[in-house]
Design a protein around this motif. Structure first.
Motif, short mmCIF file in Angstrom:
data_model
loop_
_atom_site.label_atom_id
_atom_site.label_comp_id
_atom_site.label_asym_id
_atom_site.label_seq_id
_atom_site.Cartn_x
_atom_site.Cartn_y
_atom_site.Cartn_z
N GLU A 1 89.58 28.60 28.74
CA GLU A 1 89.61 28.40 30.28
C GLU A 1 90.23 29.27 31.09
O GLU A 1 89.35 29.35 31.79
CB GLU A 1 91.47 27.99 30.23
CG GLU A 1 92.28 27.57 31.45
CD GLU A 1 93.17 26.95 30.81
OE1 GLU A 1 93.47 25.83 31.96
OE2 GLU A 1 94.10 26.63 30.34
N VAL B 1 89.49 23.91 35.87
CA VAL B 1 89.83 23.05 34.08
C VAL B 1 90.44 22.13 34.74
O VAL B 1 91.57 22.28 34.10
CB VAL B 1 89.52 23.41 32.68
CG1 VAL B 1 89.02 23.12 31.61
CG2 VAL B 1 88.15 24.98 33.20
N ILE C 1 83.84 21.37 25.48
CA ILE C 1 83.81 21.45 27.20
C ILE C 1 82.81 20.90 27.40
O ILE C 1 81.96 20.61 27.20
CB ILE C 1 84.16 22.84 27.04
CG1 ILE C 1 84.68 23.95 27.21
CG2 ILE C 1 82.95 23.29 28.59
CD1 ILE C 1 84.71 25.34 26.24
#
Length: 85
Positions: free
Chosen positions: A19, A29, A56
């Motif tokens: 992040e 994010v 992700i």
């Protein structure tokens, strides 16, 4: 800029690092916490075939985990990916 979301847990140091890296690139994010949500964890495993966090996604593309994200950045592929979707 594409939507970026990450499957995460509350106490995952690699999630924090991922992040932070994305925030430095100007990206917000969206986190999906799986530690208290077994349905989201099952969904994560089903679509990624991975059990670890972070997982992700940039747009529709599954990037992988923190190491995969760093590798993309080191190879110069992360910023274009963030801009192209």
């Amino acid at each position: 800029m594409p939507n970026v979301f990450m499957y995460s847990t509350r106490f995952c140091p690699y999630c924090v690092r991922a992040e932070n890296l994305l925030n430095k690139k100007g990206v917000q994010v969206e986190k999906i916490l799986v530690d208290d949500n077994p349905q989201e964890r099952e969904k994560m495993v089903k679509i990624t075939n991975r059990r670890t966090v972070p997982q992700i996604f940039i747009g529709d593309r599954h990037v992988g985990g923190y190491d995969d994200l760093v590798e993309l950045d080191m190879d110069g592929e992360l910023e274009p990916l963030l801009q192209n979707n």
